[in-house]
Design a protein around this motif. Structure first.
Motif, PDB file in Angstrom:
ATOM      1  N   SER A   1     -15.718  25.684  45.499  1.00  0.00           N
ATOM      2  CA  SER A   1     -16.349  25.824  44.185  1.00  0.00           C
ATOM      3  C   SER A   1     -15.305  26.039  43.098  1.00  0.00           C
ATOM      4  O   SER A   1     -15.381  25.457  42.012  1.00  0.00           O
ATOM      5  N   LEU A   2     -14.275  26.868  43.394  1.00  0.00           N
ATOM      6  CA  LEU A   2     -13.221  27.111  42.411  1.00  0.00           C
ATOM      7  C   LEU A   2     -12.371  25.878  42.166  1.00  0.00           C
ATOM      8  O   LEU A   2     -11.830  25.687  41.074  1.00  0.00           O
ATOM      9  N   ASP A   3     -12.239  25.017  43.174  1.00  0.00           N
ATOM     10  CA  ASP A   3     -11.459  23.786  43.018  1.00  0.00           C
ATOM     11  C   ASP A   3     -12.149  22.793  42.104  1.00  0.00           C
ATOM     12  O   ASP A   3     -11.496  21.958  41.477  1.00  0.00           O
ATOM     13  N   SER A   4     -13.464  22.851  42.046  1.00  0.00           N
ATOM     14  CA  SER A   4     -14.202  21.887  41.231  1.00  0.00           C
ATOM     15  C   SER A   4     -14.041  22.222  39.757  1.00  0.00           C
ATOM     16  O   SER A   4     -13.748  23.358  39.376  1.00  0.00           O
ATOM     17  N   GLU A   5     -14.226  21.201  38.923  1.00  0.00           N
ATOM     18  CA  GLU A   5     -14.092  21.388  37.479  1.00  0.00           C
ATOM     19  C   GLU A   5     -15.330  22.044  36.867  1.00  0.00           C
ATOM     20  O   GLU A   5     -15.329  22.386  35.692  1.00  0.00           O
ATOM     21  N   HIS A   6     -16.387  22.173  37.655  1.00  0.00           N
ATOM     22  CA  HIS A   6     -17.650  22.685  37.114  1.00  0.00           C
ATOM     23  C   HIS A   6     -18.066  23.977  37.806  1.00  0.00           C
ATOM     24  O   HIS A   6     -19.239  24.205  38.061  1.00  0.00           O
ATOM     25  N   HIS A   7     -17.067  24.810  38.128  1.00  0.00           N
ATOM     26  CA  HIS A   7     -17.405  26.081  38.760  1.00  0.00           C
ATOM     27  C   HIS A   7     -18.178  26.943  37.771  1.00  0.00           C
ATOM     28  O   HIS A   7     -17.748  27.139  36.626  1.00  0.00           O
ATOM     29  N   PRO A   8     -19.336  27.459  38.171  1.00  0.00           N
ATOM     30  CA  PRO A   8     -20.141  28.271  37.238  1.00  0.00           C
ATOM     31  C   PRO A   8     -19.455  29.599  36.934  1.00  0.00           C
ATOM     32  O   PRO A   8     -19.081  30.338  37.843  1.00  0.00           O
ATOM     33  N   THR A   9     -19.257  29.880  35.688  1.00  0.00           N
ATOM     34  CA  THR A   9     -18.657  31.143  35.270  1.00  0.00           C
ATOM     35  C   THR A   9     -19.563  31.821  34.250  1.00  0.00           C
ATOM     36  O   THR A   9     -20.216  31.147  33.445  1.00  0.00           O
ATOM     37  N   SER A  10     -19.591  33.130  34.315  1.00  0.00           N
ATOM     38  CA  SER A  10     -20.413  33.905  33.388  1.00  0.00           C
ATOM     39  C   SER A  10     -19.525  34.976  32.755  1.00  0.00           C
ATOM     40  O   SER A  10     -19.324  36.050  33.332  1.00  0.00           O
ATOM     41  N   PHE A  11     -18.980  34.678  31.597  1.00  0.00           N
ATOM     42  CA  PHE A  11     -18.076  35.606  30.929  1.00  0.00           C
ATOM     43  C   PHE A  11     -18.884  36.699  30.215  1.00  0.00           C
ATOM     44  O   PHE A  11     -19.884  36.407  29.552  1.00  0.00           O
ATOM     45  N   SER A  12     -18.406  37.900  30.371  1.00  0.00           N
ATOM     46  CA  SER A  12     -19.060  39.043  29.732  1.00  0.00           C
ATOM     47  C   SER A  12     -18.023  40.134  29.504  1.00  0.00           C
ATOM     48  O   SER A  12     -16.909  40.084  30.032  1.00  0.00           O
ATOM     49  N   SER A  13     -18.404  41.143  28.715  1.00  0.00           N
ATOM     50  CA  SER A  13     -17.517  42.280  28.464  1.00  0.00           C
ATOM     51  C   SER A  13     -17.806  43.387  29.474  1.00  0.00           C
ATOM     52  O   SER A  13     -18.977  43.710  29.721  1.00  0.00           O
ATOM     53  N   PHE A  14     -16.768  43.934  30.056  1.00  0.00           N
ATOM     54  CA  PHE A  14     -16.948  45.045  30.993  1.00  0.00           C
ATOM     55  C   PHE A  14     -15.697  45.913  30.982  1.00  0.00           C
ATOM     56  O   PHE A  14     -14.624  45.488  30.541  1.00  0.00           O
TER      57      PHE A  14
END
Length: 444
Positions: free
Chosen positions: A281-294
């Motif tokens: 999944s990380l190798d693919s260009e479309h890995h789902p990411t959810s950026f947030s503040s923590f």
């Protein structure tokens, strides 16, 4: 016939011939327009000089001989007055201007069919001089020679471009042949070139692509080989023990121990498959990411608390020095980073050892230092620890339930967040991993 039309060589030759033909047509059009405009200023100057010479000749016979000499060079010179019939064919306004009292400059008559006519006033009591020059034969000769020259250029140029197009198309044919070999699986193919022009750059790019594909293919083969080996080992254990249990070869008092081994091997397979899926999944260009503040410090504290059963079991001393820090990132992925790094520190530190986790702030960002007092990593192994399936001590890693994918996942996640990691280690003293988080990932 369709193949010939689609040939680059054919198109080069046709383009060249088309350009020459269009140039030929435009040249003729321009020459025809130019033929309508004779060099009037030069004719006027010549006419004035000729008129001056004629007015100096008093003898009629000598005058006639002189006019015949001028006629040999295409200049028809006539002495005229207002009643001369030759002027009837010329514009009336310009004829009147020629005989205006006091006029000294030559009058240029409108010409047709390539014939130029210039009149020079004669002055008081003298006839005017009319000089006519027919340029039509000259223009005709020039057009014929121009046509012959252009047709010669067309024929010779077409033959030469036909020969030269072979050398122009040759590199493309080489590229096509090399691409066909590569498509059949031969990734060792390379193109040789001498010229460093556009074709040379294209061939070098092809060679670079071939080298990268060969490298990727080698990595793929190693990956498949390693995956097969990593999966085959637990599967062999599971198959052997289940067969022994099924056949009644294991005494009842030992069955629980063997079932425990089978369970551990299934967990090992589960961890391997999870890591492989995460890496894919990380190798693919479309890995789902959810950026947030923590809170980064709270995340580290939580990971250490969750790992307490592991480090408490080995009686490890855990020391923390954290700073309040808020960052923008995928919290779940960074959980994986700290779990893998801290898990390695716990795994490879002997009982009674120490693990230090501290955060440091700098102008460029925040760095997280995780240091242990474990066995350390040999210097020759440091460049490879982030490679997939690489294990410094395979026998020890196997006993510690490792598969060599943890740090590969770490480096992928950090690159995804534009973070870096630096590793220093001394055998027998321990290892320190420093994760550098850039300022742009921090919330102010």
């Amino acid at each position: 016939m369709k193949f010939i039309r689609n040939s680059l060589r054919f198109r080069i030759v046709v383009t060249f011939i088309g350009i020459v033909i269009v140039s030929l047509v435009l040249t003729f059009i321009l020459q025809n327009d130019a033929g309508k405009n004779t060099p009037n200023d030069a004719m006027a100057a010549v006419a004035e000089d000729v008129a001056a010479l004629i007015h100096l000749i008093d003898d009629p016979e000598k005058l006639q001989s002189s006019l015949q000499i001028f006629e040999k060079y295409g200049m028809n010179i006539t002495l005229v007055n207002k009643q001369s019939e030759v002027l009837a064919a010329l514009p009336e306004e310009q004829v009147q201007a020629l005989f205006e009292p006091g006029r000294t400059k030559a009058v240029i008559f409108n010409n047709k069919n390539g014939t130029a006519a210039v009149g020079v006033p004669g002055g008081t009591g003298m006839d005017a001089v009319l000089m006519q020059n027919d340029f039509a034969p000259l223009f005709h000769t020039l057009r014929e020679r121009l046509l012959t020259s252009l047709l010669t250029v067309l024929i010779i140029g077409s033959l030469l471009i036909l020969l030269m197009s072979r050398f122009i198309v040759k590199p493309i044919k080489q590229l096509t042949a090399a691409a066909q070999k590569m498509s059949s699986g031969d990734l060792t193919v390379r193109l040789k070139y001498r010229n460093h022009d556009e074709f040379g750059e294209l061939m070098e790019s092809f060679n670079q692509m071939a080298r990268e594909l060969q490298k990727i293919d080698s990595i793929r083969e190693d990956f498949v080989s390693n995956v097969s080996h990593e999966m085959q080992s637990p599967l062999t254990s599971i198959r052997g023990f289940t067969k022994a249990l099924q056949d009644g070869l294991i005494p009842p008092e030992e069955q629980k121990e063997h079932l425990e081994i089978i369970y551990e091997e299934t967990l090992r397979l589960s961890r391997l498959s999870d890591n492989l899926l995460r890496l894919a999944s990380l190798d693919s260009e479309h890995h789902p990411t959810s950026f947030s503040s923590f809170q980064l410090d709270e995340q580290l504290r939580k990971i250490i608390v969750l790992a307490e059963p592991q480090w408490s079991r080995k009686d490890l001393n855990m020391e923390l020095e954290l700073l309040p820090c808020t960052m923008q990132a995928d919290e779940d992925l960074f959980d994986q980073v700290w779990q893998n790094i801290l898990g390695n520190a716990i795994k490879y530190t002997d009982a009674g050892g120490n693990i230090y986790v501290d955060m440091r702030e700098s102008p460029s960002g925040v760095s997280v230092h995780i240091r242990d007092t474990g066995k350390g990593i040999p210097q020759e192994a440091l460049p490879h620890i982030f490679d997939r399936f690489y294990m410094v001590d395979k026998a020890r890693s196997s006993s510690l339930k490792g598969n060599g994918l943890g740090l590969s996942i770490v480096i992928k996640i950090l690159k995804l967040h534009e973070c870096t990691i630096d590793v220093t280690s001394t055998v027998g003293e321990g290892t320190e991993m420093v994760v550098m988080i850039p300022r742009k990932r921090l919330s102010t």
